[in-house]
Design a protein around this motif. Structure first.
Motif, PDB file in Angstrom:
ATOM      1  N   VAL A  86      -1.340   3.899   6.656  1.00  0.00           N
ATOM      2  CA  VAL A  86      -0.108   4.634   6.956  1.00  0.00           C
ATOM      3  C   VAL A  86      -0.382   6.128   7.111  1.00  0.00           C
ATOM      4  O   VAL A  86       0.187   6.785   7.991  1.00  0.00           O
ATOM      5  N   TYR A  89      -2.038   6.639  10.489  1.00  0.00           N
ATOM      6  CA  TYR A  89      -1.026   6.451  11.534  1.00  0.00           C
ATOM      7  C   TYR A  89      -0.101   7.665  11.610  1.00  0.00           C
ATOM      8  O   TYR A  89       0.210   8.160  12.706  1.00  0.00           O
ATOM      9  N   MET A 123       4.668  -0.212   9.893  1.00  0.00           N
ATOM     10  CA  MET A 123       4.253   0.622   8.766  1.00  0.00           C
ATOM     11  C   MET A 123       5.270   0.579   7.628  1.00  0.00           C
ATOM     12  O   MET A 123       4.902   0.584   6.450  1.00  0.00           O
ATOM     13  N   THR A 127       4.186  -0.769   3.906  1.00  0.00           N
ATOM     14  CA  THR A 127       4.303   0.026   2.683  1.00  0.00           C
ATOM     15  C   THR A 127       5.254  -0.636   1.693  1.00  0.00           C
ATOM     16  O   THR A 127       5.008  -0.602   0.472  1.00  0.00           O
ATOM     17  N   MET A 178       9.116   6.089   5.481  1.00  0.00           N
ATOM     18  CA  MET A 178       8.837   5.263   6.659  1.00  0.00           C
ATOM     19  C   MET A 178      10.090   4.534   7.115  1.00  0.00           C
ATOM     20  O   MET A 178      10.313   4.358   8.324  1.00  0.00           O
TER      21      MET A 178
END
Length: 204
Positions: A86, A89, A123, A127, A178
């Motif tokens: 993450v 990204y 993502m 997470t 996110m």
């Protein structure tokens, strides 16, 4: 009459410009919010991975040294990997945001919008699952599981558990950020299909 000139001397042509600037202001605020969130996710993702990944505590039990580290729990290994993914990204997407803001007229196409939306969704799920798994393992480590004869690990490795808890807390903020980013990317995507896409010229 001269004193009232500044009040009534506004050209009608300024009205469309005013509306256009409003759209640009909204776009700019959304872009800044996205950039800030991606920076937060990158920073906290690296922090969470470091807190858990470098967390080691050694205890001597009857002259035998026993070490506690994140590799002892698969959920913590998954948490570290998820945070690294993450964070990487978010760094790449953050750079894209910076380039977009600097260029100003970068076209935000539908394929790119779909790619960002899909990436943010994945993502967010990644997470969330990682935090949920790590949280469950943390509960077992703190409270134990008498039915399975699992002892309370945190009674022995208090420093280790405290640092893992900090890493899980950071990961939780990453997960929530996110989710927020997923909403923003959904807004950016579906407004391209709206009636006012011509007004904003599909630009990002």
């Amino acid at each position: 009459m001269s004193s009232s000139a500044p009040v009534f001397g506004v050209s009608p042509g300024t009205v469309p410009v005013f509306h256009g600037s409003d759209l640009k202001v909204v776009d700019r605020r959304v872009r800044i919010t996205e950039l800030v969130l991606r920076c937060v996710i990158f920073g906290l993702g690296v922090l969470a991975a470091a807190l858990v990944g470098f967390d080691v505590q050694v205890k001597k039990i009857f002259s035998i040294e026993k070490k506690a580290q994140f590799t002892d729990m698969k959920a913590l290994v998954f948490l570290v990997i998820a945070n690294v993914i993450v964070a990487t990204y978010s760094l790449l997407q953050g750079l894209r945001c910076v380039v977009s803001m600097l260029r100003g007229n970068l076209l935000f196409s539908k394929p790119l919008a779909w790619a960002i939306f899909s990436g943010d969704q994945m993502m967010a799920y990644l997470t969330f699952v990682a935090v949920a798994a790590a949280g469950q393992s943390a509960v077992f480590a703190e409270l134990g599981q008498p039915e399975l004869q699992w002892m309370k690990i945190c009674n022995m490795y208090d420093k280790f558990c405290t640092q893992v808890g900090e890493g899980v807390a950071s990961s939780l903020i990453v997960s929530l950020s996110m989710v927020t980013l997923s909403c923003i990317s959904a807004f950016n995507l579906f407004r391209l299909y709206g009636d006012n896409k011509g007004k904003s010229n599909g630009r990002w």
